[in-house]
Design a protein around this motif. Structure first.
Motif, PDB file in Angstrom:
ATOM      1  N   VAL A   1      47.990  35.363  38.871  1.00 19.45           N
ATOM      2  CA  VAL A   1      47.761  37.100  39.599  1.00 19.45           C
ATOM      3  C   VAL A   1      48.337  37.497  40.126  1.00 19.45           C
ATOM      4  O   VAL A   1      47.770  37.299  41.348  1.00 19.45           O
ATOM      5  CB  VAL A   1      46.432  37.367  39.013  1.00 19.45           C
ATOM      6  CG1 VAL A   1      45.898  38.868  39.384  1.00 19.45           C
ATOM      7  CG2 VAL A   1      45.523  36.605  38.189  1.00 19.45           C
TER       8      VAL A   1
ATOM      9  N   VAL B   1      50.113  37.974  35.587  1.00 21.07           N
ATOM     10  CA  VAL B   1      49.428  39.273  35.841  1.00 21.07           C
ATOM     11  C   VAL B   1      49.601  40.453  36.398  1.00 21.07           C
ATOM     12  O   VAL B   1      49.402  39.909  37.659  1.00 21.07           O
ATOM     13  CB  VAL B   1      47.687  39.178  34.901  1.00 21.07           C
ATOM     14  CG1 VAL B   1      47.523  40.382  35.304  1.00 21.07           C
ATOM     15  CG2 VAL B   1      47.353  38.314  33.805  1.00 21.07           C
ATOM     16  N   CYS B   2      50.275  41.316  36.228  1.00 17.31           N
ATOM     17  CA  CYS B   2      50.767  42.324  37.493  1.00 17.31           C
ATOM     18  C   CYS B   2      49.486  43.331  37.301  1.00 17.31           C
ATOM     19  O   CYS B   2      49.426  44.175  37.107  1.00 17.31           O
ATOM     20  CB  CYS B   2      52.178  42.545  37.579  1.00 17.31           C
ATOM     21  SG  CYS B   2      52.784  43.956  38.982  1.00 17.31           S
ATOM     22  N   ASN B   3      49.106  42.969  38.755  1.00 17.47           N
ATOM     23  CA  ASN B   3      47.989  43.887  39.207  1.00 17.47           C
ATOM     24  C   ASN B   3      48.582  45.593  39.873  1.00 17.47           C
ATOM     25  O   ASN B   3      48.196  46.487  40.379  1.00 17.47           O
ATOM     26  CB  ASN B   3      47.125  43.802  39.763  1.00 17.47           C
ATOM     27  CG  ASN B   3      45.626  44.270  39.995  1.00 17.47           C
ATOM     28  OD1 ASN B   3      45.341  44.967  38.778  1.00 17.47           O
ATOM     29  ND2 ASN B   3      45.343  44.828  41.000  1.00 17.47           N
TER      30      ASN B   3
ATOM     31  N   GLY C   1      42.120  45.382  33.101  1.00 17.70           N
ATOM     32  CA  GLY C   1      42.411  43.399  33.588  1.00 17.70           C
ATOM     33  C   GLY C   1      41.505  42.916  32.092  1.00 17.70           C
ATOM     34  O   GLY C   1      41.865  41.627  31.653  1.00 17.70           O
TER      35      GLY C   1
ATOM     36  N   VAL D   1      45.107  33.500  42.324  1.00 18.19           N
ATOM     37  CA  VAL D   1      45.297  35.214  42.361  1.00 18.19           C
ATOM     38  C   VAL D   1      46.147  35.322  44.087  1.00 18.19           C
ATOM     39  O   VAL D   1      45.952  34.949  44.806  1.00 18.19           O
ATOM     40  CB  VAL D   1      44.105  36.021  42.461  1.00 18.19           C
ATOM     41  CG1 VAL D   1      44.252  37.317  42.910  1.00 18.19           C
ATOM     42  CG2 VAL D   1      43.267  35.180  41.736  1.00 18.19           C
TER      43      VAL D   1
ATOM     44  N   VAL E   1      48.685  30.543  35.445  1.00 19.95           N
ATOM     45  CA  VAL E   1      48.488  31.861  35.730  1.00 19.95           C
ATOM     46  C   VAL E   1      48.803  31.948  37.016  1.00 19.95           C
ATOM     47  O   VAL E   1      47.919  31.670  37.497  1.00 19.95           O
ATOM     48  CB  VAL E   1      47.334  32.719  34.922  1.00 19.95           C
ATOM     49  CG1 VAL E   1      47.205  33.918  35.040  1.00 19.95           C
ATOM     50  CG2 VAL E   1      47.139  32.009  33.066  1.00 19.95           C
TER      51      VAL E   1
ATOM     52  N   VAL F   1      44.269  29.710  37.376  1.00 17.78           N
ATOM     53  CA  VAL F   1      44.627  31.009  37.354  1.00 17.78           C
ATOM     54  C   VAL F   1      44.901  30.876  39.641  1.00 17.78           C
ATOM     55  O   VAL F   1      43.868  30.178  39.914  1.00 17.78           O
ATOM     56  CB  VAL F   1      43.040  31.947  37.118  1.00 17.78           C
ATOM     57  CG1 VAL F   1      43.279  32.647  37.520  1.00 17.78           C
ATOM     58  CG2 VAL F   1      43.499  31.831  35.550  1.00 17.78           C
TER      59      VAL F   1
ATOM     60  N   ALA G   1      40.758  40.107  34.991  1.00 19.82           N
ATOM     61  CA  ALA G   1      41.630  39.101  34.730  1.00 19.82           C
ATOM     62  C   ALA G   1      41.559  37.697  34.718  1.00 19.82           C
ATOM     63  O   ALA G   1      41.414  37.187  34.186  1.00 19.82           O
ATOM     64  CB  ALA G   1      43.279  39.955  34.650  1.00 19.82           C
ATOM     65  N   ALA G   2      41.610  37.688  36.134  1.00 22.36           N
ATOM     66  CA  ALA G   2      41.191  36.106  37.309  1.00 22.36           C
ATOM     67  C   ALA G   2      40.081  36.347  36.562  1.00 22.36           C
ATOM     68  O   ALA G   2      39.944  34.496  36.094  1.00 22.36           O
ATOM     69  CB  ALA G   2      41.430  36.941  38.173  1.00 22.36           C
TER      70      ALA G   2
ATOM     71  N   GLY H   1      43.120  43.474  38.391  1.00 18.75           N
ATOM     72  CA  GLY H   1      43.774  41.693  39.014  1.00 18.75           C
ATOM     73  C   GLY H   1      42.316  41.004  38.765  1.00 18.75           C
ATOM     74  O   GLY H   1      42.332  39.576  38.184  1.00 18.75           O
TER      75      GLY H   1
ATOM     76  N   ALA I   1      43.487  40.209  29.874  1.00 18.35           N
ATOM     77  CA  ALA I   1      43.193  38.904  29.764  1.00 18.35           C
ATOM     78  C   ALA I   1      42.711  38.176  28.243  1.00 18.35           C
ATOM     79  O   ALA I   1      43.499  37.745  27.896  1.00 18.35           O
ATOM     80  CB  ALA I   1      41.995  38.781  30.390  1.00 18.35           C
TER      81      ALA I   1
END
Length: 542
Positions: free
Chosen positions: A40, A310-312, A513, A63, A38, A61, A50-51, A47, A517
């Motif tokens: 982020v 995952v786009c923040n 977020g 980031v 993943v 993950v 979610a992370a 973000g 997730a």
């Protein structure tokens, strides 16, 4: 393998903590969790949430944040040797973070020092017109009665009851759930809940709805300001935003170290759960291969493969192609009139004189409608702005700190930082008008050279937004449902942040977020279930 050994092995796995189970066994007959990488994009609070949740679930993950530290808009800037909070300053909806930390085996109060506020905010219109609002409804009603009369106090009580009803109606099916369209919301509340939806006046504007509770134009201004919490005008925002009143009455806290410290705490916990953070990492584009996400490419050419992204970033950045052509279908393109408000902020260290600042103080303009017409129709900075001041060193006792104190001053502005950026003389005029509004209420500031942030600066910090701080503006009843959800048209690409559902603001962005997730984990579980198959002539097993 004997049946006894199979039974023992299953019992052993069930007694292990989730992160200690062999990834291949946890993933079943499908791909291993170790292979589900993943990425982020962006260490804003959406973000980060979610992370944290995905790391807790055992996913790999990473980031990627182009700034030097986490937080996104939850940031501080150095002024005269002190760190001044330059982003959000109000912490509400504590339950969002309590649940997030609890889901990850920790406690919010063990990570962040929070102090409840009994005084929500001080408001001023002139040297002689001041009104404090409190977390206690009756204390506020008494203050309103002394300020504007008994009838307005009674209107305030009715307003509080309605704002609580709005919140109760929307919390479950909207804030906690991922449904973002009217049909989904109606289905979620059911036949019995349709009456509740109708009573919260979804088709009225906030300003019109407030007129059923208040006659005093100053109170209309005060409670109409709740629209700006979503970057909108009270004259076009939906009446459902009156729920902000209930959110504040449910609790406002100050955070030791500011909200930037809260962001660091979430990032630290995510790192403890296994997330890898790379700062100074500028994502140039999202890669889509074979019809689904394949990773990202950084400025400079480095590729990082990923099965899930995952786009923040703001949805407008995706829609404008700033993260590559493959990701455009996941974003949106907004005309300037569809963007939420931007701001001009001054972070400074100053000695205030002549006015008793609270931690949160609002100095209102003389003509609210003219102010918003100037910003949103004429697309220029107002001559007489409403000014928000956060006195970051003030306590509940209102005791002024000895010597200079840290201040954030903010006025609303059009989000034209990309199309028609303000020039230095316009910003200087804005600063003079800001100080003039403060002086009209009796406040003078002897301040150090401030750090000024303009819509153009916000566009540079958050590309594709034009400086808009809240994504799409909440204009009209349908605007809320136009926000994207966690899932996108690009398989493997998910969204989080204040520009997506359920909306802007620190707790809402964090909730986005959590929803991202949850969508990822649900989709993984669904895929795993679809891979199961019965063995001919035998027993179906994972």
């Amino acid at each position: 393998m004997s049946l006894w050994l199979v039974s023992f092995r299953c019992h052993f796995l069930l007694t292990l903590p989730e992160r200690e189970i062999n990834p291949v066994l946890r993933a079943g007959s499908g791909a291993s969790v170790a292979q589900e990488r993943v990425v982020v994009i962006g260490a804003g609070i959406g973000g980060l949430a979610a992370a944290l949740r995905l790391s807790q679930a055992g996913l790999d993950v990473t980031v990627l944040e182009r700034a030097a530290r986490p937080g996104g808009k939850m940031r501080s800037v150095p002024v005269a040797g002190q760190a001044v909070e330059a982003g959000p300053t109000v912490f509400t909806m504590r339950w969002v973070f309590e649940e997030l930390f609890a889901e990850c085996g920790d406690r919010l109060e063990d990570r962040v020092a929070l102090s409840p506020a009994s005084l929500l905010a001080r408001h001023a219109w002139s040297r002689d017109e001041r009104l404090d609002l409190f977390a206690d409804i009756e204390a506020s009603a008494s203050a309103i009665a002394a300020f504007a009369g008994a009838r307005e106090a009674e209107g305030y009580r009715r307003f509080c009851a309605r704002s609580a009803e709005v919140y109760r109606t929307l919390e479950g099916p909207f804030i906690r759930d991922g449904r973002t369209n009217p049909a989904g919301l109606a289905k979620r509340v059911g036949i019995s809940g349709l009456g509740d939806l109708w009573r919260i006046q979804p088709f009225a504007t906030l300003w019109a709805a407030l007129g059923t509770f208040f006659r005093d134009p100053r109170l209309l201004q005060l409670f109409g300001r709740y629209a700006t919490y979503c970057g909108a005008s009270p004259f076009s925002a939906p009446a459902t935003l009156m729920l902000v009143a209930h959110v504040e009455q449910a609790g406002v806290w100050t955070v030791a170290g500011g909200l930037s410290a809260l962001a660091r705490s979430v990032a630290d916990l995510a790192a403890e759960r296994g997330a890898v953070f790379r700062y100074g990492a500028h994502v140039e584009r999202i890669v889509v291969e074979g019809g689904r996400v394949g990773g990202v490419v950084l400025a400079g050419g480095e590729r990082i493969n990923a099965d899930i992204v995952v786009c923040n970033a703001d949805c407008a950045a995706l829609g404008a192609g700033l993260l590559g052509p493959d990701a455009i279908p996941a974003g949106e393109r907004l005309a300037p009139a569809e963007r939420s408000l931007s701001a001009v902020t001054l972070c400074t260290v100053a000695e205030p004189r002549g006015f008793p600042l609270a931690h949160h103080t609002v100095f209102f303009s003389r003509d609210y409608r003219a102010e918003f017409d100037t910003i949103l129709r004429r697309r220029r900075l107002p001559d007489d702005p409403t000014v928000y001041v956060c006195a970051q060193d003030r306590t509940e006792t209102d005791s002024a700190p000895a010597g200079p104190e840290r201040l954030l001053l903010l006025v609303n502005a059009p989000a034209d930082g990309r199309d028609h950026p303000s020039n230095p003389p316009e910003i200087e005029t804005c600063a003079r008008n800001l100080l003039r509004r403060l002086e009209a209420c009796g406040l003078t500031l002897d301040m150090a050279a401030p750090v000024t942030t303009t819509p153009q600066d916000f566009e540079a910090l958050f590309p594709g937004t034009g400086g808009a701080l809240y994504g799409r503006a909440a204009q009209g009843w349908a605007a809320t449902f136009k926000r994207a959800g966690a899932r996108t048209a690009v398989p493997g690409l998910y969204l989080a942040g204040g520009s997506v559902h359920p909306g802007p603001g620190v707790p809402m962005a964090a909730q986005s977020g959590r929803l991202a997730a949850a969508a990822i984990l649900d989709d993984r579980a669904s895929t795993a279930r679809s891979r199961r198959a019965a063995t001919r002539g035998g027993t179906s097993m994972r």
